[in-house]
Motif scaffolding. Sequence first.
Motif, PDB file in Angstrom:
ATOM      1  N   HIS A  17       9.655  -4.460  -1.861  1.00 43.51           N
ATOM      2  CA  HIS A  17       8.278  -3.853  -0.245  1.00 43.51           C
ATOM      3  C   HIS A  17      10.088  -4.014   1.469  1.00 43.51           C
ATOM      4  CE1 HIS A  17       4.853  -5.094  -1.664  1.00 43.51           C
ATOM      5  NE2 HIS A  17       5.389  -3.795  -2.332  1.00 43.51           N
TER       6      HIS A  17
ATOM      7  N   HIS B 220       8.970   1.291  -8.178  1.00 44.98           N
ATOM      8  CA  HIS B 220       8.353  -0.135  -7.320  1.00 44.98           C
ATOM      9  C   HIS B 220       6.450  -0.184  -7.433  1.00 44.98           C
ATOM     10  CE1 HIS B 220       7.074  -2.711  -4.131  1.00 44.98           C
ATOM     11  NE2 HIS B 220       6.306  -1.663  -4.665  1.00 44.98           N
TER      12      HIS B 220
ATOM     13  N   GLU C 204       4.363  -2.582 -10.547  1.00 51.15           N
ATOM     14  CA  GLU C 204       3.393  -2.490  -9.896  1.00 51.15           C
ATOM     15  C   GLU C 204       2.098  -2.327 -11.125  1.00 51.15           C
ATOM     16  OE1 GLU C 204       4.280  -3.246  -5.539  1.00 51.15           O
ATOM     17  OE2 GLU C 204       2.942  -1.422  -5.875  1.00 51.15           O
TER      18      GLU C 204
ATOM     19  N   HIS D 127       0.166  -0.768   3.456  1.00 53.33           N
ATOM     20  CA  HIS D 127      -0.144  -1.114   2.027  1.00 53.33           C
ATOM     21  C   HIS D 127       1.238  -2.470   1.500  1.00 53.33           C
ATOM     22  CE1 HIS D 127      -1.069  -0.360  -2.085  1.00 53.33           C
ATOM     23  NE2 HIS D 127       1.216  -0.264  -2.309  1.00 53.33           N
TER      24      HIS D 127
ATOM     25  N   GLU E 251      -0.648  -6.169  -0.307  1.00 48.94           N
ATOM     26  CA  GLU E 251       0.179  -6.292  -0.813  1.00 48.94           C
ATOM     27  C   GLU E 251       0.605  -7.814  -0.831  1.00 48.94           C
ATOM     28  OE1 GLU E 251       0.897  -2.795  -4.032  1.00 48.94           O
ATOM     29  OE2 GLU E 251       2.591  -3.686  -3.045  1.00 48.94           O
TER      30      GLU E 251
ATOM     31  N   PHE F 264      -0.564 -10.376  -4.024  1.00 48.25           N
ATOM     32  CA  PHE F 264       0.307 -10.895  -4.653  1.00 48.25           C
ATOM     33  C   PHE F 264       0.301 -12.142  -4.927  1.00 48.25           C
ATOM     34  CE2 PHE F 264       3.889  -7.194  -4.317  1.00 48.25           C
ATOM     35  CZ  PHE F 264       3.208  -6.720  -5.155  1.00 48.25           C
TER      36      PHE F 264
HETATM   37 FE   LIG Z   1       4.506  -3.107  -3.694  1.00 50.71          FE
END
Ligand SMILES: [Fe+2]
Length: 179
Positions: free
Chosen positions: A11, A54, A58, A128, A132, A137
């Motif tokens: 990220h 990435h 996920e 976004h 997360e 997360f």
């Molecule tokens: Fe992500």
Amino acid sequence: MMPIGPLMIEHRLIERMVSLLNEELHAIEKNNEVHLELIDSAVDFFRTYADRCHHGKEEDILFRDLAEKKLSSEHKRIMDELIQEHVFGRETVGKLFSAKERYGNGDKDALKEIIGFLKELAEFYPAHIEKEDKHFFMPCMEYFSKGERDAMLQECWEFDRKLIHEKYRLVVERFEGRK
Ligand SMILES: [Fe+2]
Ligand SMILES: [Fe+2]
């Protein structure tokens, strides 16, 4: 390290690319022209790094294993939103690419579209990522045992290990297909 460790590190690099897009937006306003090499590299970055590498981890590891758990309705809702947002990101990058192609072929009106898609991406990704990092997360790790987390982290490393080979095999196959 937890399996969200590499995702959160990724990220930070995506955020740095978003900063470059914001700088490019200012530069376009000032000079009324686009740094095409940056846009080309940004498209490759969003396709290969942000989407394949990435979002791939996920969706193919974290979300896949979460789908096997009894998620709270809030976590289920957020996961569905995140998947939809990945689709939006992918589509917007595709539109940026085609606007950049048209601009490169002499269609100067495509500049407005390039600006619009750059703005969409520069707004979309930080929101976004925040969803997360701050709302998904960490609470999601609670659904997994230590052994399950370790297995997911190993799978993340394995996913990354294969990626460079996949990318360049596809490059060769794309051109082989044109013969
Ligand atoms: Fe992500
Ligand atoms: Fe995501």
